[in-house]
Write a protein that holds these residues in place. Structure first.
Motif, PDB file in Angstrom:
ATOM      1  N   PRO A 188       4.212   3.673  10.126  1.00 25.86           N
ATOM      2  CA  PRO A 188       3.203   2.849  10.947  1.00 25.86           C
ATOM      3  C   PRO A 188       2.936   3.637  12.281  1.00 25.86           C
ATOM      4  O   PRO A 188       3.797   4.201  12.994  1.00 25.86           O
ATOM      5  CB  PRO A 188       3.972   1.585  11.068  1.00 25.86           C
ATOM      6  CG  PRO A 188       4.979   1.497   9.971  1.00 25.86           C
ATOM      7  CD  PRO A 188       5.428   2.982   9.942  1.00 25.86           C
ATOM      8  N   SER A 226      -3.200  -0.768   5.384  1.00 32.68           N
ATOM      9  CA  SER A 226      -2.010  -1.445   5.261  1.00 32.68           C
ATOM     10  C   SER A 226      -0.937  -0.935   4.074  1.00 32.68           C
ATOM     11  O   SER A 226      -1.594  -1.102   2.957  1.00 32.68           O
ATOM     12  CB  SER A 226      -2.207  -2.953   5.122  1.00 32.68           C
ATOM     13  OG  SER A 226      -1.149  -3.826   4.872  1.00 32.68           O
ATOM     14  N   VAL A 241      -0.629   0.249   9.271  1.00 30.37           N
ATOM     15  CA  VAL A 241       0.289  -1.077   9.445  1.00 30.37           C
ATOM     16  C   VAL A 241       1.208  -1.271   8.456  1.00 30.37           C
ATOM     17  O   VAL A 241       0.804  -0.860   7.320  1.00 30.37           O
ATOM     18  CB  VAL A 241      -0.523  -2.081  10.024  1.00 30.37           C
ATOM     19  CG1 VAL A 241      -1.323  -1.957  11.304  1.00 30.37           C
ATOM     20  CG2 VAL A 241      -1.341  -2.553   8.949  1.00 30.37           C
ATOM     21  N   LYS A 242       2.072  -2.178   8.661  1.00 29.84           N
ATOM     22  CA  LYS A 242       3.291  -2.465   7.665  1.00 29.84           C
ATOM     23  C   LYS A 242       2.483  -3.355   6.619  1.00 29.84           C
ATOM     24  O   LYS A 242       1.541  -3.805   6.500  1.00 29.84           O
ATOM     25  CB  LYS A 242       4.470  -3.051   8.208  1.00 29.84           C
ATOM     26  CG  LYS A 242       5.118  -2.164   8.884  1.00 29.84           C
ATOM     27  CD  LYS A 242       6.686  -2.824   9.353  1.00 29.84           C
ATOM     28  CE  LYS A 242       7.309  -1.908   9.989  1.00 29.84           C
ATOM     29  NZ  LYS A 242       8.618  -2.358  10.374  1.00 29.84           N
TER      30      LYS A 242
END
Length: 185
Positions: free
Chosen positions: A105, A75, A184-185
């Motif tokens: 991402p 993340s 992922v962000k």
């Protein structure tokens, strides 16, 4: 003619076996002592958040949209990694210190691994696991041999995502070639 051709093929076969044996020996010299040994840690229960930001009180909660199956989840927004094993169970989660260039991402395979080298910031590092690039900057996880995880020099383009030595060892054992890495962000 057939006889000398057979000898040539046999010679090539012996040479190939010798090369494979040598490469296997070298590979075994870089295998961590703990590889293959049972791990004492219990897996945290897997739950999924609805958004990219994590519940800071429950870091074992996987971010939404992080996929399924065995994978490394990274993340960008939380500077956190999850090692997700069989059965979609979190085996380990930990904070990291990102470089100055983030991966985009998406889902990537581990493309290369190096036991030890000098990082792009000049720091000796170990357990380097590369998986992406962005703008010509190679991105991967690594642990500084001195155990440090300082904030990166923002005047440089750095793709190293630093982790503690213990977390680096866990990553090295988990993220073998072609292992899926989900960003992922």
């Amino acid at each position: 003619m057939a006889r000398s051709s057979s000898g040539f093929v046999a010679g090539l076969t012996v040479a190939a076996i010798a090369v494979v044996g040598f490469l296997a020996y070298q590979a075994s010299a870089n295998v961590p002592d703990s590889l293959g040994k049972p791990q004492a840690k219990k897996s945290a229960p897997v739950t999924t958040s609805k958004g990219p930001q994590q519940n800071k009180k429950k870091p074992a909660v996987l971010p939404g949209g992080s996929g399924t199956g065995e994978r490394v989840v990274y993340s960008i927004g939380d500077d956190r990694v999850w090692l997700v094993g069989a059965g979609n169970k979190v085996q380990r989660t930990f904070k990291v210190t990102p470089g100055t260039v983030d991966p985009l991402p998406g889902t990537y395979p581990v493309t290369s691994r190096t036991a030890s080298a000098t990082g792009s910031d000049g720091t000796p590092v170990e357990h380097i696991v590369r998986f992406a690039s962005n703008g010509g900057v190679v991105i991967g996880f690594s642990a500084a041999i001195d155990g440090s995880t300082p904030k990166p020099d923002t005047s440089k383009k750095l793709g190293g995502i630093r982790e503690s030595r213990a977390d680096g060892t866990a990553m090295w054992e988990f993220a073998t070639s072609d292992q899926k890495v989900v960003v992922v962000k």
